[in-house]
Design an enzyme around this catalytic site. Sequence first.
Site, PDB file in Angstrom:
ATOM      1  CD  GLU A 111     -10.369  24.509   8.093  1.00  0.00           C
ATOM      2  OE1 GLU A 111     -11.071  23.535   8.254  1.00  0.00           O
ATOM      3  OE2 GLU A 111      -9.528  24.098   7.023  1.00  0.00           O
ATOM      4  CE1 TYR A 123      -6.929  24.263  18.633  1.00  0.00           C
ATOM      5  CE2 TYR A 123      -8.161  26.049  17.490  1.00  0.00           C
ATOM      6  CZ  TYR A 123      -8.012  24.773  18.094  1.00  0.00           C
ATOM      7  OH  TYR A 123      -9.158  23.814  17.942  1.00  0.00           O
TER       8      TYR A 123
HETATM    9  C1  COA Z   1     -11.699  25.862  23.502  1.00  0.00           C
HETATM   10  C2  COA Z   1     -12.039  24.978  24.598  1.00  0.00           C
HETATM   11  C3  COA Z   1     -11.909  23.547  23.918  1.00  0.00           C
HETATM   12  C4  COA Z   1     -10.991  25.149  25.797  1.00  0.00           C
HETATM   13  O1  COA Z   1     -11.002  24.235  26.602  1.00  0.00           O
HETATM   14  P1  COA Z   1     -10.450  24.348  27.943  1.00  0.00           P
HETATM   15  O2  COA Z   1     -10.499  23.087  28.582  1.00  0.00           O
HETATM   16  O3  COA Z   1     -11.592  25.235  28.898  1.00  0.00           O
HETATM   17  O4  COA Z   1      -9.310  25.204  27.906  1.00  0.00           O
HETATM   18  P2  COA Z   1      -7.888  25.372  28.961  1.00  0.00           P
HETATM   19  O5  COA Z   1      -8.470  25.440  30.426  1.00  0.00           O
HETATM   20  O6  COA Z   1      -7.034  24.050  28.677  1.00  0.00           O
HETATM   21  O7  COA Z   1      -7.126  26.614  28.429  1.00  0.00           O
HETATM   22  C5  COA Z   1      -6.011  26.463  27.779  1.00  0.00           C
HETATM   23  C6  COA Z   1      -5.809  27.698  27.123  1.00  0.00           C
HETATM   24  O8  COA Z   1      -6.873  28.179  26.404  1.00  0.00           O
HETATM   25  C7  COA Z   1      -7.013  29.568  26.346  1.00  0.00           C
HETATM   26  N1  COA Z   1      -8.476  29.752  27.127  1.00  0.00           N
HETATM   27  C8  COA Z   1      -9.050  28.911  27.549  1.00  0.00           C
HETATM   28  N2  COA Z   1     -10.397  29.441  28.007  1.00  0.00           N
HETATM   29  C9  COA Z   1     -10.532  30.580  27.520  1.00  0.00           C
HETATM   30  C10 COA Z   1     -11.389  31.723  27.522  1.00  0.00           C
HETATM   31  N3  COA Z   1     -12.464  31.499  28.208  1.00  0.00           N
HETATM   32  N4  COA Z   1     -10.762  33.071  27.097  1.00  0.00           N
HETATM   33  C11 COA Z   1      -9.548  33.241  26.732  1.00  0.00           C
HETATM   34  N5  COA Z   1      -8.549  32.206  26.557  1.00  0.00           N
HETATM   35  C12 COA Z   1      -8.911  31.003  27.133  1.00  0.00           C
HETATM   36  C13 COA Z   1      -6.006  30.178  27.240  1.00  0.00           C
HETATM   37  O9  COA Z   1      -4.915  30.480  26.476  1.00  0.00           O
HETATM   38  C14 COA Z   1      -5.647  29.048  27.931  1.00  0.00           C
HETATM   39  O10 COA Z   1      -4.302  29.021  28.597  1.00  0.00           O
HETATM   40  P3  COA Z   1      -4.070  29.731  30.088  1.00  0.00           P
HETATM   41  O11 COA Z   1      -4.997  28.972  31.206  1.00  0.00           O
HETATM   42  O12 COA Z   1      -2.816  29.748  30.156  1.00  0.00           O
HETATM   43  O13 COA Z   1      -4.547  31.079  30.061  1.00  0.00           O
HETATM   44  C15 COA Z   1     -13.200  25.074  25.280  1.00  0.00           C
HETATM   45  O14 COA Z   1     -13.355  26.349  25.791  1.00  0.00           O
HETATM   46  C16 COA Z   1     -14.477  24.718  24.442  1.00  0.00           C
HETATM   47  O15 COA Z   1     -14.776  23.669  24.332  1.00  0.00           O
HETATM   48  N6  COA Z   1     -15.059  25.718  23.918  1.00  0.00           N
HETATM   49  C17 COA Z   1     -16.324  25.598  22.766  1.00  0.00           C
HETATM   50  C18 COA Z   1     -15.868  24.847  21.479  1.00  0.00           C
HETATM   51  C19 COA Z   1     -14.938  25.326  20.760  1.00  0.00           C
HETATM   52  O16 COA Z   1     -15.074  26.615  20.539  1.00  0.00           O
HETATM   53  N7  COA Z   1     -14.135  24.579  20.059  1.00  0.00           N
HETATM   54  C20 COA Z   1     -12.969  25.049  19.294  1.00  0.00           C
HETATM   55  C21 COA Z   1     -13.648  24.860  17.964  1.00  0.00           C
HETATM   56  S1  COA Z   1     -12.026  24.893  16.747  1.00  0.00           S
END
Ligand code: COA
Length: 152
Positions: A111, A123
Amino acid sequence: MGFSTVDISLRPMAEADLDQVMAIESASFSCPWNRDHFDAELASPHAFPLVACSDSGEVAGYLCPALVADDGEILDVAVAPAWRGRGIGRLLLARAMADCRARGATTVHLEVRPSSSAAVALYEAFGFVRTGRRKRYYQDGEDAILMQYTFT
Ligand SMILES: CC(C)(COP(=O)(O)OP(=O)(O)OC[C@H]1O[C@@H](n2cnc3c(N)ncnc32)[C@H](O)[C@@H]1OP(=O)(O)O)[C@@H](O)C(=O)NCCC(=O)NCCS
């Protein structure tokens, strides 16, 4: 953003990581998990939480997956604000999905808040599909998007 993730390693989460994990959790969520949640994951026979560490040993992110029978679940994932956008979330998810598969998962569900647009994009990029929406699922009244991945 084109940063390299070569200096990041993944390993199982341990009790000693929890101070850093809690700091990332608090920086990432409006309704963060408390320490008891993480202790429960560490103690659960169904859970296999992971951390991503920098070469200096700093915890940069973590992911909490679990598996009951053949149904996997992603319960929590966050990357520290300073480490976002370098592929660490993708790395954690890929490892967790491989672990789920190796343990016999046929599906993985989760979720996610619609406001967590980075997570939804992560995802979807991995191949999760939206299967529904749960109204006012979270404590603060936000809906949840339900997503699922099916191993073929
Ligand atoms: C979601 C989260 C874990 C992503 O971690 P991250 O290490 O920054 O992500 P990555 O660098 O591995 O990015 C992988 C993919 O995620 C997506 N993504 C990551 N950051 C993004 C942003 N700011 N906007 C849109 N897409 C994004 C993209 O699809 C990206 O692929 P791409 O680089 O080829 O475009 C991080 O933003 C986070 O901790 N967010 C707050 C907590 C949260 O919302 N957790 C999920 C709860 S279910």
